[in-house]
Design a protein around this motif. Structure first.
Motif, PDB file in Angstrom:
ATOM      1  N   PRO A  92       6.997   9.112 -17.544  1.00 52.82           N
ATOM      2  CA  PRO A  92       5.705   9.851 -17.212  1.00 52.82           C
ATOM      3  C   PRO A  92       4.737   9.247 -18.071  1.00 52.82           C
ATOM      4  O   PRO A  92       3.304   9.632 -17.954  1.00 52.82           O
ATOM      5  CB  PRO A  92       5.921  11.272 -17.217  1.00 52.82           C
ATOM      6  CG  PRO A  92       7.512  11.388 -17.004  1.00 52.82           C
ATOM      7  CD  PRO A  92       7.906  10.126 -17.513  1.00 52.82           C
ATOM      8  N   GLU A  93       4.979   9.168 -19.413  1.00 58.34           N
ATOM      9  CA  GLU A  93       4.168   8.935 -20.544  1.00 58.34           C
ATOM     10  C   GLU A  93       3.487   7.306 -20.141  1.00 58.34           C
ATOM     11  O   GLU A  93       2.427   7.090 -20.802  1.00 58.34           O
ATOM     12  CB  GLU A  93       4.872   8.734 -21.986  1.00 58.34           C
ATOM     13  CG  GLU A  93       5.328  10.014 -22.528  1.00 58.34           C
ATOM     14  CD  GLU A  93       6.457  10.468 -21.708  1.00 58.34           C
ATOM     15  OE1 GLU A  93       7.075   9.638 -21.169  1.00 58.34           O
ATOM     16  OE2 GLU A  93       6.844  11.829 -21.698  1.00 58.34           O
ATOM     17  N   GLN A  94       3.850   6.707 -19.618  1.00 55.09           N
ATOM     18  CA  GLN A  94       3.604   5.117 -19.058  1.00 55.09           C
ATOM     19  C   GLN A  94       2.365   5.216 -18.194  1.00 55.09           C
ATOM     20  O   GLN A  94       1.536   4.213 -18.217  1.00 55.09           O
ATOM     21  CB  GLN A  94       4.698   4.305 -18.779  1.00 55.09           C
ATOM     22  CG  GLN A  94       5.463   3.947 -19.724  1.00 55.09           C
ATOM     23  CD  GLN A  94       6.824   3.346 -19.178  1.00 55.09           C
ATOM     24  OE1 GLN A  94       7.124   3.485 -18.126  1.00 55.09           O
ATOM     25  NE2 GLN A  94       7.497   2.708 -20.328  1.00 55.09           N
ATOM     26  N   ALA A  95       2.504   6.036 -17.029  1.00 55.59           N
ATOM     27  CA  ALA A  95       1.508   6.186 -16.085  1.00 55.59           C
ATOM     28  C   ALA A  95       1.663   7.466 -15.308  1.00 55.59           C
ATOM     29  O   ALA A  95       2.746   8.162 -15.549  1.00 55.59           O
ATOM     30  CB  ALA A  95       1.788   4.862 -15.081  1.00 55.59           C
ATOM     31  N   ASP A  96       0.855   7.313 -14.004  1.00 55.09           N
ATOM     32  CA  ASP A  96       0.846   8.712 -13.090  1.00 55.09           C
ATOM     33  C   ASP A  96       2.318   8.547 -12.253  1.00 55.09           C
ATOM     34  O   ASP A  96       2.170   8.268 -10.960  1.00 55.09           O
ATOM     35  CB  ASP A  96      -0.116   8.875 -12.497  1.00 55.09           C
ATOM     36  CG  ASP A  96      -0.013  10.045 -11.354  1.00 55.09           C
ATOM     37  OD1 ASP A  96       0.658  11.018 -11.901  1.00 55.09           O
ATOM     38  OD2 ASP A  96      -0.818  10.109 -10.636  1.00 55.09           O
ATOM     39  N   TRP A  97       3.574   8.483 -12.940  1.00 52.51           N
ATOM     40  CA  TRP A  97       4.607   8.678 -12.092  1.00 52.51           C
ATOM     41  C   TRP A  97       5.738   9.298 -12.961  1.00 52.51           C
ATOM     42  O   TRP A  97       5.687   9.602 -13.964  1.00 52.51           O
ATOM     43  CB  TRP A  97       5.337   7.173 -11.717  1.00 52.51           C
ATOM     44  CG  TRP A  97       5.192   6.131 -13.080  1.00 52.51           C
ATOM     45  CD1 TRP A  97       5.861   6.458 -13.989  1.00 52.51           C
ATOM     46  CD2 TRP A  97       4.925   4.697 -13.203  1.00 52.51           C
ATOM     47  NE1 TRP A  97       5.908   5.673 -14.935  1.00 52.51           N
ATOM     48  CE2 TRP A  97       5.167   4.328 -14.359  1.00 52.51           C
ATOM     49  CE3 TRP A  97       4.250   4.242 -12.290  1.00 52.51           C
ATOM     50  CZ2 TRP A  97       4.877   3.172 -14.884  1.00 52.51           C
ATOM     51  CZ3 TRP A  97       3.780   2.865 -12.649  1.00 52.51           C
ATOM     52  CH2 TRP A  97       4.133   2.374 -14.129  1.00 52.51           C
ATOM     53  N   GLY A  98       6.840   9.622 -12.127  1.00 55.69           N
ATOM     54  CA  GLY A  98       8.025  10.484 -12.744  1.00 55.69           C
ATOM     55  C   GLY A  98       9.099   9.443 -13.357  1.00 55.69           C
ATOM     56  O   GLY A  98       8.705   8.142 -12.940  1.00 55.69           O
ATOM     57  N   TYR A  99      10.178   9.813 -13.688  1.00 62.65           N
ATOM     58  CA  TYR A  99      10.990   9.313 -14.272  1.00 62.65           C
ATOM     59  C   TYR A  99      11.569   8.189 -13.198  1.00 62.65           C
ATOM     60  O   TYR A  99      12.057   8.867 -12.187  1.00 62.65           O
ATOM     61  CB  TYR A  99      12.187   9.800 -15.039  1.00 62.65           C
ATOM     62  CG  TYR A  99      11.703  10.312 -16.519  1.00 62.65           C
ATOM     63  CD1 TYR A  99      11.960   9.541 -17.594  1.00 62.65           C
ATOM     64  CD2 TYR A  99      11.300  11.562 -16.727  1.00 62.65           C
ATOM     65  CE1 TYR A  99      11.293   9.945 -18.932  1.00 62.65           C
ATOM     66  CE2 TYR A  99      10.906  11.961 -17.842  1.00 62.65           C
ATOM     67  CZ  TYR A  99      11.002  11.395 -18.886  1.00 62.65           C
ATOM     68  OH  TYR A  99      10.556  11.766 -20.257  1.00 62.65           O
ATOM     69  N   HIS A 100      11.786   6.911 -13.480  1.00 60.69           N
ATOM     70  CA  HIS A 100      12.649   6.276 -12.384  1.00 60.69           C
ATOM     71  C   HIS A 100      12.871   4.846 -13.051  1.00 60.69           C
ATOM     72  O   HIS A 100      12.180   4.316 -14.101  1.00 60.69           O
ATOM     73  CB  HIS A 100      11.831   6.034 -11.029  1.00 60.69           C
ATOM     74  CG  HIS A 100      10.465   5.117 -11.189  1.00 60.69           C
ATOM     75  ND1 HIS A 100       9.111   5.491 -11.847  1.00 60.69           N
ATOM     76  CD2 HIS A 100      10.268   3.812 -11.020  1.00 60.69           C
ATOM     77  CE1 HIS A 100       8.329   4.476 -11.908  1.00 60.69           C
ATOM     78  NE2 HIS A 100       8.989   3.651 -11.379  1.00 60.69           N
ATOM     79  N   ILE A 101      13.703   3.837 -12.378  1.00 57.75           N
ATOM     80  CA  ILE A 101      14.115   2.931 -12.924  1.00 57.75           C
ATOM     81  C   ILE A 101      13.232   1.779 -11.679  1.00 57.75           C
ATOM     82  O   ILE A 101      13.528   1.633 -10.642  1.00 57.75           O
ATOM     83  CB  ILE A 101      15.547   2.466 -12.777  1.00 57.75           C
ATOM     84  CG1 ILE A 101      16.311   3.106 -13.703  1.00 57.75           C
ATOM     85  CG2 ILE A 101      15.876   0.912 -12.974  1.00 57.75           C
ATOM     86  CD1 ILE A 101      17.716   3.053 -13.779  1.00 57.75           C
ATOM     87  N   HIS A 102      12.539   0.819 -12.255  1.00 54.58           N
ATOM     88  CA  HIS A 102      11.878  -0.175 -11.250  1.00 54.58           C
ATOM     89  C   HIS A 102      12.541  -1.508 -11.442  1.00 54.58           C
ATOM     90  O   HIS A 102      12.826  -2.017 -12.770  1.00 54.58           O
ATOM     91  CB  HIS A 102      10.411  -0.332 -11.883  1.00 54.58           C
ATOM     92  CG  HIS A 102       9.664  -1.503 -11.266  1.00 54.58           C
ATOM     93  ND1 HIS A 102       9.386  -1.219  -9.776  1.00 54.58           N
ATOM     94  CD2 HIS A 102       9.057  -2.518 -11.694  1.00 54.58           C
ATOM     95  CE1 HIS A 102       8.687  -2.483  -9.517  1.00 54.58           C
ATOM     96  NE2 HIS A 102       8.649  -3.098 -10.842  1.00 54.58           N
ATOM     97  N   ALA A 103      13.066  -2.305 -10.625  1.00 56.83           N
ATOM     98  CA  ALA A 103      13.634  -3.354 -10.652  1.00 56.83           C
ATOM     99  C   ALA A 103      13.173  -4.330  -9.604  1.00 56.83           C
ATOM    100  O   ALA A 103      12.527  -4.303  -8.637  1.00 56.83           O
ATOM    101  CB  ALA A 103      15.234  -3.288 -10.027  1.00 56.83           C
ATOM    102  N   VAL A 104      12.979  -5.735 -10.241  1.00 56.50           N
ATOM    103  CA  VAL A 104      12.468  -6.890  -9.645  1.00 56.50           C
ATOM    104  C   VAL A 104      13.445  -8.055  -9.575  1.00 56.50           C
ATOM    105  O   VAL A 104      14.114  -8.387 -10.845  1.00 56.50           O
ATOM    106  CB  VAL A 104      11.253  -7.340 -10.135  1.00 56.50           C
ATOM    107  CG1 VAL A 104      10.454  -8.490  -9.453  1.00 56.50           C
ATOM    108  CG2 VAL A 104      10.253  -6.333 -10.405  1.00 56.50           C
ATOM    109  N   GLY A 158       0.809  -1.319   0.053  1.00 54.08           N
ATOM    110  CA  GLY A 158      -0.026   0.023  -0.086  1.00 54.08           C
ATOM    111  C   GLY A 158       0.869   1.348   0.198  1.00 54.08           C
ATOM    112  O   GLY A 158       0.223   2.454   0.035  1.00 54.08           O
ATOM    113  N   GLY A 159       2.179   1.036  -0.205  1.00 57.46           N
ATOM    114  CA  GLY A 159       3.095   2.252  -0.081  1.00 57.46           C
ATOM    115  C   GLY A 159       2.927   3.364  -1.142  1.00 57.46           C
ATOM    116  O   GLY A 159       2.658   4.634  -0.752  1.00 57.46           O
ATOM    117  N   VAL A 160       2.609   2.864  -2.443  1.00 61.23           N
ATOM    118  CA  VAL A 160       2.616   3.607  -3.681  1.00 61.23           C
ATOM    119  C   VAL A 160       1.499   3.042  -4.431  1.00 61.23           C
ATOM    120  O   VAL A 160       1.962   1.899  -5.053  1.00 61.23           O
ATOM    121  CB  VAL A 160       3.901   3.729  -4.088  1.00 61.23           C
ATOM    122  CG1 VAL A 160       3.617   4.650  -5.420  1.00 61.23           C
ATOM    123  CG2 VAL A 160       4.984   4.329  -3.427  1.00 61.23           C
TER     124      VAL A 160
END
Length: 277
Positions: free
Chosen positions: A217-229, A171-173
């Motif tokens: 930001p073009e993908q969704a309501d977020w700023g530029y960032h790197i997502h890693a799993v 539930g954080g973001v």
């Protein structure tokens, strides 16, 4: 005296052309082996496939798990085929719930304890993968496996990363759609990084065993960032599990399942495969 009896028994068996009695220890050693590493990989990729193609190298281990699920009445015989698809995921989730697990712990992604209990007297579990304990690194919560992977990536890059979100953050973001609820996930700030550096960070994360993308930001309501799993983290949430599977299938890990827009790394590797070279 006992030693003589055992020797005579073995000699008598040889003379009669029959097998000598098998000790309890030998019988245990004779159990087939189910690789947790192989089962985890299949459980991430197979459910995301459009067909029933099996994950290379996972068939025998997955089959052992499916046979055990069938023996418990949780999986129909027609699905005992070495393909860890959505039906097998659902059956494994039911088994986890029967052990008292809830939430992410009953997502259908196999963990060591449930695999060993399921395989009692049927198979042994090898190539165990453990998430490890929760630790704080760069101000966020990770598990020790994920931290080790990140430290390796930072070593290759020659720089430390600034993390904006870690793991075990239910539930954080809202925009994260639950991918950070479990382990193995974090977000990296790209503030002040050039386009080339951003690409280099994503590629390096992929090299050590992460499914990673630059989010815009073009993908969704977020700023530029790197997502890693972290691929094959046994604590992954269902959303993160789906992202790792999509990464293997050449997709971008988003809900629309578009083509992968990150730097190519071939072959794709888990942390364990990276460590083995």
């Amino acid at each position: 005296m006992l030693r003589k009896v055992v020797t005579l028994t073995a000699l008598a068996a040889a003379a009669l052309g029959v097998a000598a009695p098998v000790s309890a220890g030998a019988a245990t050693q004779a159990l087939p082996a189910a690789s947790m590493e192989a089962v985890l990989k299949a459980a991430q990729i197979d459910p995301r496939r459009a067909d029933s193609t099996q994950t290379p190298g996972a068939h025998d281990s997955v089959l052992l798990v499916e046979q055990a699920l069938q023996a418990k009445g949780l999986l129909d015989a027609k699905y005992v085929d070495g393909y860890f698809g959505t039906t097998t995921i659902a059956a494994y989730s039911q088994y986890q719930k029967s052990l008292g697990y809830t939430g992410i712990d009953a997502s259908g992604l196999p963990g060591r304890t449930s695999l060993e209990k399921l395989g009692a007297n049927r198979y042994t579990v090898t190539a165990v993968i453990a998430a490890g304990s929760h630790v704080t690194y760069h101000g966020v919560t990770l598990n020790t496996r994920t931290k080790a992977m990140l430290v390796a990536a930072e070593g290759l890059l020659g720089r430390q990363m600034s993390l904006t979100q870690g793991s075990y953050n239910p539930g954080g973001v809202d925009a994260s759609a639950g991918t950070h609820d479990g382990g193995g996930t974090f977000d990296v700030s790209v503030a002040g990084l050039s386009t080339a550096t951003r690409t280099s960070v994503v590629k390096t994360l992929r090299q050590v065993g992460f499914a990673a993308w630059l989010r815009t930001p073009e993908q969704a309501d977020w700023g530029y960032h790197i997502h890693a799993v972290a691929i094959s983290d046994p604590d992954l949430s269902s959303g993160a599990q789906h992202q790792t599977g999509d990464y293997y299938l050449g997709l971008n890990g988003l809900a629309g399942r578009g083509p992968d827009d990150g730097p190519a790394v071939n072959p794709k590797k888990t942390w364990e495969e990276y460590q083995r070279g």
